[in-house]
Motif scaffolding. Structure first.
Motif, mmCIF file in Angstrom:
data_model
loop_
_atom_site.group_PDB
_atom_site.id
_atom_site.type_symbol
_atom_site.label_atom_id
_atom_site.label_comp_id
_atom_site.label_asym_id
_atom_site.label_seq_id
_atom_site.Cartn_x
_atom_site.Cartn_y
_atom_site.Cartn_z
ATOM 1 N N GLY A 49 0.802 -1.224 0.000
ATOM 2 C CA GLY A 49 0.000 0.000 0.000
ATOM 3 C C GLY A 49 0.827 1.263 0.000
ATOM 4 N N LEU A 50 2.107 1.170 0.294
ATOM 5 C CA LEU A 50 2.986 2.340 0.266
ATOM 6 C C LEU A 50 3.534 2.619 -1.129
ATOM 7 C CD1 LEU A 50 5.032 1.580 3.516
ATOM 8 C CD2 LEU A 50 3.149 3.215 3.268
ATOM 9 N N LEU A 51 3.364 1.698 -2.046
ATOM 10 C CA LEU A 51 3.910 1.832 -3.397
ATOM 11 C C LEU A 51 2.827 2.335 -4.353
ATOM 12 C CD1 LEU A 51 5.947 -1.500 -3.556
ATOM 13 C CD2 LEU A 51 6.756 0.783 -2.905
ATOM 14 N N ASP A 90 -1.887 9.085 4.713
ATOM 15 C CA ASP A 90 -3.115 8.426 5.183
ATOM 16 C C ASP A 90 -3.190 8.401 6.705
ATOM 17 O OD1 ASP A 90 -1.124 6.646 5.760
ATOM 18 O OD2 ASP A 90 -2.173 4.879 4.992
ATOM 19 N N GLY A 91 -2.515 9.368 7.333
ATOM 20 C CA GLY A 91 -2.521 9.380 8.797
ATOM 21 C C GLY A 91 -1.655 8.282 9.385
ATOM 22 N N PHE A 92 -0.710 7.783 8.591
ATOM 23 C CA PHE A 92 0.207 6.705 8.999
ATOM 24 C C PHE A 92 -0.523 5.376 9.233
ATOM 25 C CE2 PHE A 92 1.775 10.752 10.757
ATOM 26 C CZ PHE A 92 2.908 10.914 9.981
ATOM 27 N N SER A 96 1.580 2.042 10.148
ATOM 28 C CA SER A 96 1.284 1.447 11.456
ATOM 29 C C SER A 96 0.854 -0.004 11.308
ATOM 30 C CB SER A 96 0.189 2.251 12.162
ATOM 31 O OG SER A 96 0.616 3.567 12.439
ATOM 32 N N GLU A 97 0.079 -0.267 10.261
ATOM 33 C CA GLU A 97 -0.381 -1.642 10.052
ATOM 34 C C GLU A 97 0.774 -2.550 9.641
ATOM 35 O OE1 GLU A 97 -3.481 -4.566 10.016
ATOM 36 O OE2 GLU A 97 -3.113 -2.629 10.978
ATOM 37 N N VAL A 98 1.705 -2.008 8.855
ATOM 38 C CA VAL A 98 2.884 -2.795 8.486
ATOM 39 C C VAL A 98 3.685 -3.151 9.737
ATOM 40 C CG1 VAL A 98 5.113 -2.713 7.298
ATOM 41 C CG2 VAL A 98 3.050 -1.925 6.133
ATOM 42 N N LYS A 99 3.838 -2.180 10.625
ATOM 43 C CA LYS A 99 4.561 -2.456 11.865
ATOM 44 C C LYS A 99 3.798 -3.457 12.735
ATOM 45 C CE LYS A 99 6.852 2.055 11.998
ATOM 46 N NZ LYS A 99 6.974 3.353 12.720
ATOM 47 N N THR A 252 -3.138 2.342 14.127
ATOM 48 C CA THR A 252 -3.818 2.163 12.842
ATOM 49 C C THR A 252 -5.230 2.727 12.893
ATOM 50 O OG1 THR A 252 -2.522 0.173 12.371
ATOM 51 C CG2 THR A 252 -4.574 0.461 11.150
ATOM 52 N N ASN A 253 -5.940 2.464 13.968
ATOM 53 C CA ASN A 253 -7.314 2.962 14.083
ATOM 54 C C ASN A 253 -7.360 4.473 14.304
ATOM 55 O OD1 ASN A 253 -8.331 0.369 13.771
ATOM 56 N ND2 ASN A 253 -8.305 -0.054 15.965
ATOM 57 N N GLU A 254 -6.354 5.020 14.954
ATOM 58 C CA GLU A 254 -6.318 6.473 15.155
ATOM 59 C C GLU A 254 -6.108 7.216 13.838
ATOM 60 O OE1 GLU A 254 -3.210 6.889 17.982
ATOM 61 O OE2 GLU A 254 -4.546 6.765 19.734
ATOM 62 N N ALA A 255 -5.556 6.546 12.837
ATOM 63 C CA ALA A 255 -5.316 7.190 11.540
ATOM 64 C C ALA A 255 -6.615 7.609 10.858
ATOM 65 C CB ALA A 255 -4.527 6.251 10.633
ATOM 66 N N ARG A 256 -7.734 7.048 11.269
ATOM 67 C CA ARG A 256 -9.011 7.412 10.651
ATOM 68 C C ARG A 256 -9.413 8.857 10.957
ATOM 69 N NH1 ARG A 256 -12.660 1.975 11.907
ATOM 70 N NH2 ARG A 256 -11.190 0.462 11.002
ATOM 71 N N TYR A 257 -8.799 9.449 11.958
ATOM 72 C CA TYR A 257 -9.101 10.845 12.278
ATOM 73 C C TYR A 257 -8.332 11.821 11.383
ATOM 74 C CZ TYR A 257 -11.525 9.383 16.526
ATOM 75 O OH TYR A 257 -12.408 8.824 17.410
ATOM 76 N N PHE A 258 -7.453 11.319 10.549
ATOM 77 C CA PHE A 258 -6.660 12.169 9.659
ATOM 78 C C PHE A 258 -7.218 12.100 8.242
ATOM 79 C CE2 PHE A 258 -3.822 11.178 13.144
ATOM 80 C CZ PHE A 258 -3.154 12.371 13.366
ATOM 81 N N PRO A 259 -6.984 13.162 7.446
ATOM 82 C CA PRO A 259 -7.410 13.099 6.036
ATOM 83 C C PRO A 259 -6.489 12.192 5.231
ATOM 84 C CG PRO A 259 -6.230 15.134 6.457
ATOM 85 C CD PRO A 259 -6.386 14.461 7.798
ATOM 86 N N ARG A 260 -6.996 11.767 4.089
ATOM 87 C CA ARG A 260 -6.194 10.933 3.184
ATOM 88 C C ARG A 260 -5.904 11.758 1.932
ATOM 89 N NH1 ARG A 260 -5.249 5.389 1.935
ATOM 90 N NH2 ARG A 260 -4.848 5.108 -0.305
ATOM 91 N N LEU A 261 -4.648 11.781 1.544
ATOM 92 C CA LEU A 261 -4.205 12.562 0.396
ATOM 93 C C LEU A 261 -3.571 11.617 -0.619
ATOM 94 C CD1 LEU A 261 -3.900 15.478 -0.705
ATOM 95 C CD2 LEU A 261 -1.631 15.532 0.365
ATOM 96 N N ASP A 262 -4.095 11.663 -1.871
ATOM 97 C CA ASP A 262 -3.593 10.793 -2.935
ATOM 98 C C ASP A 262 -3.231 11.635 -4.153
ATOM 99 O OD1 ASP A 262 -4.133 7.834 -2.081
ATOM 100 O OD2 ASP A 262 -5.951 8.928 -1.533
#
Length: 619
Positions: A49-51, A90-92, A96-99, A252-262
């Motif tokens: 997902g990082l690529l 994506d708010g990391f 975070s999920e990879v870790k 990972t769940n806290e990332a939902r509070y951040f915007p996603r930029l693509d």
């Protein structure tokens, strides 16, 4: 060389090779291994997902057939579009999920290590039990042969008229017990062979290597052994890795509070129906932002859910600490106790072996009964079994300690290939809250036991030392050893029974030594008075002595037998009414009292006569 073909000896399979085969082929270990590989691939899936992603989007449409072409423009019926996408922020969540999955992979790794340690532990238990029951089976075979030879020997003596048939019955009974013991040991060997086959995959070889990896010993104290276990026990380490995974799940769940930029790029490759490039073809580069404003509070609850998972993981770590401590301290204490116990078992075996040889010689000259001889053989058999079991139990205590420390495979020198080696991380020390506190090992103060014990005279009066006045203490020459004869003691028992039947109180009481102490709570004087009263009762005494067995030991002897006692009284009963009353009277016997007991008379040779010093009765 056999028939022109060279025959080579079967290669010896070492313990290390057998363990490596077990942990490489055991289904449970294999399942854990594939779980570990699965976790690694799952992390790679998330890392993708990082690529950037590249797609070709093709579309086909028949617009001119549906809408009439008025402006004489050509709308392409086939359109191809190249789309490139790259996540910018994506708010990391993905990182975070990879870790998290990285820690989850380490959890699976330590679960695999735990499965290998536990499987090796079970394999070593089966391996040691194979050695144990092979040795015990040989003991049982030897025991059977000896009892069979003794039985045949007694049979010959009975047929020759120099031994009693009851001796043959005893010998046959002990022979049956020896056969049962042999059957038990062979059954145990069969069962443990099946257990070995389940773990190893093949039957055990005829020759097994004696394990010696525990010669290095263990730490100086249980606390030191626990410290090693808390650093290397795979069950504990897997729970620590799981705690880290649960922390990353919260991130990972806290990332939902951040915007996603693509970032997205499009290249329209469409063509017109006449084959020329379409005027609608265009290149596009855009930056998209997605910011969720309301999601039904699911984001909040997902974080709370992950927090509870973290609490549960910490509880499992605490449980792993407790379980590891129990396993290690018990196994460590078993090592200490079994090493001391082995010394006593060995001393017992050697003493019984010496007594057994002496009993055989004394039996040949009539100073030991058959029961003594059979008892010595059985006790020697049990002493050998106890020592052997202690030896192998000690080996298993070492194995259990090493397994609890996560070091069993290293001690054996075995390993499974194609596995990574993870360096120890700081968080593993920070998350481990286990305290290396072990219960105190039991120590028996034997001197205190003897100091608090009752005097021997209160338990065994015949063994009490007679007290002498200071002016009476003399140094006497040691008399020659007295040779006990079974026939003398046997005759003495029958004379004692005759005096009882004849109700001769004076003669009866002479059979009891001055040191005799009654079995009941009565003192000697009250007991003699009671015996005289009972012997003076009206009636006839019937006394049968059956299954008499006598054993001699120097100036002491023991006679055991079954005693049947009856007291018959007579009543005068009138049988008819006639003028002659005397003629109509008849004397009718009535059993006033009867009992059957097992009796043991303990004799000592005092004043050139065998006298009773102890009389024991049981139902």
């Amino acid at each position: 060389m056999l028939n022109g073909i060279a025959v080579s000896a079967e290669p010896v399979v070492t313990l290390k090779d057998m363990v490596e085969k077990t942990i490489s082929s055991n289904p449970e270990v294999q399942a854990r291994y594939h779980k570990f590989l699965e976790a690694g691939h799952e992390q790679d899936v998330m890392r993708a997902g990082l690529l950037p992603k590249a797609d070709i989007v093709s579309s086909f449409r028949e617009q001119e057939k549906l809408v009439k072409n008025i402006n004489n423009t050509a709308t392409p019926s086939m359109n191809n579009e190249l789309v490139l996408r790259q996540m910018i922020f994506d708010g990391f969540a993905i990182s975070s999920e990879v870790k998290r999955l990285g820690f989850a992979s380490r959890v699976r790794y330590y679960e695999l290590q735990s499965a290998m340690q536990n499987t090796t532990l079970e394999f070593m238990r089966a391996y040691i039990d194979i050695l144990r029951y092979r040795e015990l089976t040989q003991f049982a075979k030897d025991n059977y042969v000896i009892h069979k030879q003794l039985s045949d020997r007694i049979k010959d003596r009975v047929e020759a008229g120099v031994a009693r048939r009851v001796d043959l019955e005893q010998a046959n009974g002990r022979l049956a017990l020896a056969e049962a013991n042999l059957l038990t040991e062979t059954t145990n060997l069969h069962d443990v062979t099946a257990r070995f086959q389940r773990l190893y995959g093949d039957l055990p070889p005829a020759a097994l290597e004696a394990p010696n990896f525990f010669n290095a010993g263990v730490e100086a104290s249980a606390e030191d052994a626990l410290k090693i276990a808390y650093r290397h026990n795979p069950d504990l380490l897997s729970t620590i890795e799981d705690i880290q995974a649960k922390r990353k799940e919260i991130n990972t769940n806290e990332a939902r509070y951040f915007p996603r930029l693509d970032l997205q790029a499009r290249k329209n490759l469409g063509t017109s129906s006449d084959g020329k490039n379409s005027t609608s073809a265009a290149d596009l580069l855009e930056l998209t932002l997605n910011f969720n404003l309301f999601n039904g509070f699911s984001d909040k609850h997902s974080i709370l859910q992950a927090a509870q998972k973290l609490n549960g993981a910490q509880d499992m770590r605490d449980k792993a600490c407790i379980d590891t401590r129990q396993l290690v301290v018990i196994a460590y204490n078993d090592i200490v106790q079994l090493k001391e116990q082995r010394t006593y078992r060995e001393q017992h075996r050697n003493s019984i072996e010496n007594a057994r040889v002496a009993y055989q010689k004394q039996f040949d000259i009539g100073q030991r009964t058959l029961l003594d001889l059979l008892d010595s053989e059985n006790e020697f058999f049990q002493a050998k079994r106890s020592l052997t079991n202690t030896e192998y139990d000690l080996q298993m205590a070492y194995v259990r300690t090493y397994a609890g420390q996560g070091a069993l495979l290293n001690k054996i020198g075995a390993a499974r290939g194609n596995l990574p080696e993870y360096a120890r991380e700081d968080y593993q020390d920070n998350e481990s809250i286990c305290q290396a506190i072990a219960p105190a090992q039991p120590v028996i103060d034997k001197e205190a036991l003897l100091a608090d014990a009752k005097p021997l005279a209160n338990v065994y009066p015949t063994l009490a030392k007679p007290a002498l006045a200071a002016n009476e203490i003399k140094t006497e020459p040691t008399p020659a050893a007295f040779a006990c004869k079974i026939e003398d003691v046997t005759a003495r028992v029958h004379d004692w029974g005759t005096a009882w039947r004849q109700k001769d109180a004076d003669q009866y009481l002479k059979f009891y030594a001055d040191s005799f102490v009654p079995e009941s709570s009565l003192d000697r004087g009250s007991w003699e008075k009671q015996r005289r009263e009972r012997l003076s009762k009206h009636g006839k005494i019937g006394l049968k002595i059956e299954d008499l067995q006598v054993s001699c030991d120097g100036e002491k002897a023991i006679a055991t037998f079954n005693q049947s006692y009856t007291l018959t009284q007579f009543k005068i009963k009138k049988t008819a009414d006639t003028a002659c009353e005397v003629c109509n009277m008849k004397r009718i016997p009535i059993i006033a009292y009867q009992d059957k007991v097992k009796k043991e008379l303990q004799f000592e040779h005092v004043n050139n006569a065998w006298q009773i010093v102890r009389e024991l009765t049981s139902k």
